[in-house]
Design a protein around this motif. Structure first.
Motif, PDB file in Angstrom:
ATOM      1  N   VAL A 146      -6.477  58.909   5.597  1.00  0.00           N
ATOM      2  CA  VAL A 146      -7.604  58.667   4.693  1.00  0.00           C
ATOM      3  C   VAL A 146      -8.625  59.789   4.813  1.00  0.00           C
ATOM      4  O   VAL A 146      -9.154  60.290   3.809  1.00  0.00           O
ATOM      5  CB  VAL A 146      -8.250  57.294   4.985  1.00  0.00           C
ATOM      6  N   ARG A 147      -8.904  60.207   6.022  1.00  0.00           N
ATOM      7  CA  ARG A 147      -9.848  61.314   6.247  1.00  0.00           C
ATOM      8  C   ARG A 147      -9.338  62.585   5.573  1.00  0.00           C
ATOM      9  O   ARG A 147     -10.109  63.332   4.947  1.00  0.00           O
ATOM     10  CB  ARG A 147     -10.019  61.526   7.747  1.00  0.00           C
ATOM     11  N   GLU A 148      -8.035  62.816   5.650  1.00  0.00           N
ATOM     12  CA  GLU A 148      -7.431  64.023   5.090  1.00  0.00           C
ATOM     13  C   GLU A 148      -7.446  64.012   3.566  1.00  0.00           C
ATOM     14  O   GLU A 148      -7.658  65.042   2.917  1.00  0.00           O
ATOM     15  CB  GLU A 148      -5.982  64.127   5.595  1.00  0.00           C
ATOM     16  N   THR A 149      -7.220  62.833   2.970  1.00  0.00           N
ATOM     17  CA  THR A 149      -7.110  62.760   1.509  1.00  0.00           C
ATOM     18  C   THR A 149      -8.444  62.547   0.800  1.00  0.00           C
ATOM     19  O   THR A 149      -8.618  62.988  -0.337  1.00  0.00           O
ATOM     20  CB  THR A 149      -6.147  61.630   1.095  1.00  0.00           C
ATOM     21  N   SER A 150      -9.377  61.853   1.458  1.00  0.00           N
ATOM     22  CA  SER A 150     -10.623  61.506   0.768  1.00  0.00           C
ATOM     23  C   SER A 150     -11.879  62.025   1.456  1.00  0.00           C
ATOM     24  O   SER A 150     -12.968  61.991   0.872  1.00  0.00           O
ATOM     25  CB  SER A 150     -10.738  59.984   0.641  1.00  0.00           C
ATOM     26  N   GLY A 164       6.759  51.929  14.787  1.00  0.00           N
ATOM     27  CA  GLY A 164       7.395  50.946  15.658  1.00  0.00           C
ATOM     28  C   GLY A 164       7.539  49.628  14.908  1.00  0.00           C
ATOM     29  O   GLY A 164       8.035  49.573  13.786  1.00  0.00           O
ATOM     30  N   GLY A 165       7.074  48.552  15.527  1.00  0.00           N
ATOM     31  CA  GLY A 165       7.158  47.244  14.887  1.00  0.00           C
ATOM     32  C   GLY A 165       5.943  46.881  14.064  1.00  0.00           C
ATOM     33  O   GLY A 165       5.822  45.732  13.611  1.00  0.00           O
ATOM     34  N   ALA A 166       5.042  47.833  13.853  1.00  0.00           N
ATOM     35  CA  ALA A 166       3.817  47.562  13.096  1.00  0.00           C
ATOM     36  C   ALA A 166       3.924  48.128  11.687  1.00  0.00           C
ATOM     37  O   ALA A 166       4.576  49.150  11.461  1.00  0.00           O
ATOM     38  CB  ALA A 166       2.618  48.178  13.807  1.00  0.00           C
ATOM     39  N   GLN A 167       3.246  47.478  10.754  1.00  0.00           N
ATOM     40  CA  GLN A 167       3.303  47.914   9.354  1.00  0.00           C
ATOM     41  C   GLN A 167       1.969  47.666   8.658  1.00  0.00           C
ATOM     42  O   GLN A 167       1.278  46.681   8.947  1.00  0.00           O
ATOM     43  CB  GLN A 167       4.402  47.153   8.605  1.00  0.00           C
ATOM     44  N   VAL A 168       1.611  48.587   7.755  1.00  0.00           N
ATOM     45  CA  VAL A 168       0.500  48.339   6.831  1.00  0.00           C
ATOM     46  C   VAL A 168       1.019  47.362   5.785  1.00  0.00           C
ATOM     47  O   VAL A 168       2.054  47.592   5.166  1.00  0.00           O
ATOM     48  CB  VAL A 168       0.023  49.640   6.159  1.00  0.00           C
ATOM     49  N   SER A 169       0.326  46.258   5.609  1.00  0.00           N
ATOM     50  CA  SER A 169       0.796  45.218   4.699  1.00  0.00           C
ATOM     51  C   SER A 169       1.007  45.747   3.285  1.00  0.00           C
ATOM     52  O   SER A 169       0.170  46.470   2.748  1.00  0.00           O
ATOM     53  CB  SER A 169      -0.208  44.064   4.674  1.00  0.00           C
ATOM     54  N   GLU A 170       2.122  45.345   2.696  1.00  0.00           N
ATOM     55  CA  GLU A 170       2.378  45.667   1.289  1.00  0.00           C
ATOM     56  C   GLU A 170       1.469  44.834   0.387  1.00  0.00           C
ATOM     57  O   GLU A 170       1.101  45.253  -0.713  1.00  0.00           O
ATOM     58  CB  GLU A 170       3.842  45.360   0.938  1.00  0.00           C
ATOM     59  N   MET A 171       1.105  43.655   0.853  1.00  0.00           N
ATOM     60  CA  MET A 171       0.316  42.721   0.053  1.00  0.00           C
ATOM     61  C   MET A 171      -1.146  43.131  -0.035  1.00  0.00           C
ATOM     62  O   MET A 171      -1.760  43.068  -1.101  1.00  0.00           O
ATOM     63  CB  MET A 171       0.430  41.319   0.662  1.00  0.00           C
ATOM     64  N   HIS A 172      -1.705  43.544   1.119  1.00  0.00           N
ATOM     65  CA  HIS A 172      -3.122  43.951   1.175  1.00  0.00           C
ATOM     66  C   HIS A 172      -3.207  45.053   2.226  1.00  0.00           C
ATOM     67  O   HIS A 172      -3.090  44.789   3.417  1.00  0.00           O
ATOM     68  CB  HIS A 172      -4.002  42.766   1.565  1.00  0.00           C
ATOM     69  N   CYS A 173      -3.416  46.289   1.783  1.00  0.00           N
ATOM     70  CA  CYS A 173      -3.246  47.402   2.716  1.00  0.00           C
ATOM     71  C   CYS A 173      -4.447  47.676   3.615  1.00  0.00           C
ATOM     72  O   CYS A 173      -4.486  48.713   4.287  1.00  0.00           O
ATOM     73  CB  CYS A 173      -2.776  48.666   1.997  1.00  0.00           C
ATOM     74  N   ASN A 174      -5.399  46.736   3.688  1.00  0.00           N
ATOM     75  CA  ASN A 174      -6.366  46.811   4.778  1.00  0.00           C
ATOM     76  C   ASN A 174      -5.993  45.825   5.882  1.00  0.00           C
ATOM     77  O   ASN A 174      -6.805  45.495   6.737  1.00  0.00           O
ATOM     78  CB  ASN A 174      -7.800  46.539   4.299  1.00  0.00           C
ATOM     79  N   GLY A 215      -1.634  56.786   0.407  1.00  0.00           N
ATOM     80  CA  GLY A 215      -0.190  56.563   0.473  1.00  0.00           C
ATOM     81  C   GLY A 215       0.269  55.761   1.669  1.00  0.00           C
ATOM     82  O   GLY A 215       1.425  55.884   2.091  1.00  0.00           O
ATOM     83  N   CYS A 216      -0.606  54.915   2.199  1.00  0.00           N
ATOM     84  CA  CYS A 216      -0.292  54.206   3.440  1.00  0.00           C
ATOM     85  C   CYS A 216       0.236  52.787   3.242  1.00  0.00           C
ATOM     86  O   CYS A 216       0.604  52.136   4.226  1.00  0.00           O
ATOM     87  CB  CYS A 216      -1.520  54.161   4.350  1.00  0.00           C
ATOM     88  N   ARG A 217       0.240  52.279   2.031  1.00  0.00           N
ATOM     89  CA  ARG A 217       0.758  50.920   1.812  1.00  0.00           C
ATOM     90  C   ARG A 217       2.213  50.864   2.269  1.00  0.00           C
ATOM     91  O   ARG A 217       3.056  51.656   1.833  1.00  0.00           O
ATOM     92  CB  ARG A 217       0.648  50.539   0.336  1.00  0.00           C
ATOM     93  N   GLY A 218       2.518  49.932   3.183  1.00  0.00           N
ATOM     94  CA  GLY A 218       3.876  49.792   3.689  1.00  0.00           C
ATOM     95  C   GLY A 218       4.237  50.734   4.823  1.00  0.00           C
ATOM     96  O   GLY A 218       5.346  50.657   5.361  1.00  0.00           O
TER      97      GLY A 218
END
Length: 307
Positions: free
Chosen positions: A288-292, A254-264, A247-250
């Motif tokens: 990711v560690r918590e979910t997978s 602060g001013g940082a974001q996981v890209s909506e286009m490519h979430c790596n 669930g981390c896409r987007g």
């Protein structure tokens, strides 16, 4: 932060014949694709291989040495980088020479320029470098790869200077390549590399490079302030799929974001600090560690100290 103590007089005392450029406390933010981070205590741009060896031979063993390239796969922390930061550039480290099916490239050569030089010479096998946004030095250090090719596939040998100022040459087997890693000594600063291609048709090679370029532009946020792929792919899996499933896409910090286009990919939306970007990456790893149950490992290099 007001800056680090000036190391330049100490450096010049140990290496009085230096010809390269020494700067005290310059900002490194403009040298990274994320455009964040603090200063280098000293930034050194050597004139050539001999100049680099002279610095390293005369430098106090207690002074840290860090190498940066094009800054595409790098987070410089907000407190800056203590010791000497070395950035190779200029003709001495930025040329490509072709002899038959072999290419010798300085480690400041951008990977995409290496691909172009090979294509112009009708040498196949190096087109994948068109999809890597770093330089040859970074490719050697992390066995960079993209679109089905890796540095290990085409490298013959690498040359560099170790922490004592000694020139070293490493054959392919001595590089100890594995996925996004080399087991060559950490203290070696690579200065050039010898690659071997195979005969090919220039038009076909250039068409492959165009395909690589189009695939990058369609799938990756290359026009953003980003550091490229953030996490290494785990064995048998894809990092982006795990990030998405967590669930981390987007996701923002602060001013940082996981890209909506490519979430790596992490991006600086404007005004991000290095702490925002690294903190967001760590939060993604936690989720990711918590979910997978999978532990993601950073592909982006992080250097320096926190503010």
């Amino acid at each position: 932060m007001t800056g680090f103590p000036d190391l330049i007089p100490q450096i010049r005392a140990g290496a009085p014949q230096l010809r390269g450029r020494l700067l005290a406390n310059p900002s490194l933010a403009d040298l990274t694709w994320f455009r964040v981070g603090g200063p280098a205590q000293v930034l050194f741009t050597p004139a050539d291989e001999e100049d680099l060896a002279h610095l390293l031979a005369g430098l106090d063993a207690g002074v840290p040495v860090t190498v940066i390239g094009l800054g595409s796969n790098l987070i410089v922390r907000d407190g800056g980088v203590p010791g000497v930061v070395i950035r190779l550039g200029g003709r001495a480290f930025g040329s490509v020479e072709i002899d038959g099916q072999s290419l010798r490239a300085g480690t400041a050569v951008p990977d995409m320029r290496l691909a172009k030089a090979a294509a112009e010479a009708g040498l196949d096998g190096l087109a994948f470098f068109r999809g890597i946004p770093g330089s040859v030095g970074g490719a050697l250090r992390m066995n960079a790869g993209a679109h089905g090719g890796e540095t290990t596939d085409v490298l013959v040998e690498a040359r560099g200077i170790d922490r004592t100022g000694r020139l070293r040459t490493f054959g392919h087997a001595e590089m100890g390549f594995s996925y996004r890693h080399t087991s060559a000594p950490e203290d070696v600063i690579f200065t050039s590399a010898l690659f071997r291609g195979r005969p090919g048709e220039r038009e076909a090679i250039e068409a492959e490079m165009e395909r690589v370029t189009a695939a990058r532009e369609a799938a990756q946020p290359i026009r953003e302030r980003t550091g490229g792929s953030t996490f290494k792919n785990p064995p048998g899996g894809k990092a982006w799929q795990l990030v998405d499933a967590a669930g981390c896409r987007g996701l923002t910090m602060g001013g940082a974001q996981v890209s909506e286009m490519h979430c790596n990919f992490l991006i600086n939306r404007g005004g991000a600090t290095a702490a925002d970007i690294e903190g967001l990456g760590e939060e993604v790893r936690r989720r990711v560690r918590e979910t997978s149950g999978v532990e993601l490992h950073w592909e982006i290099k992080r250097i320096g100290v926190a503010a």
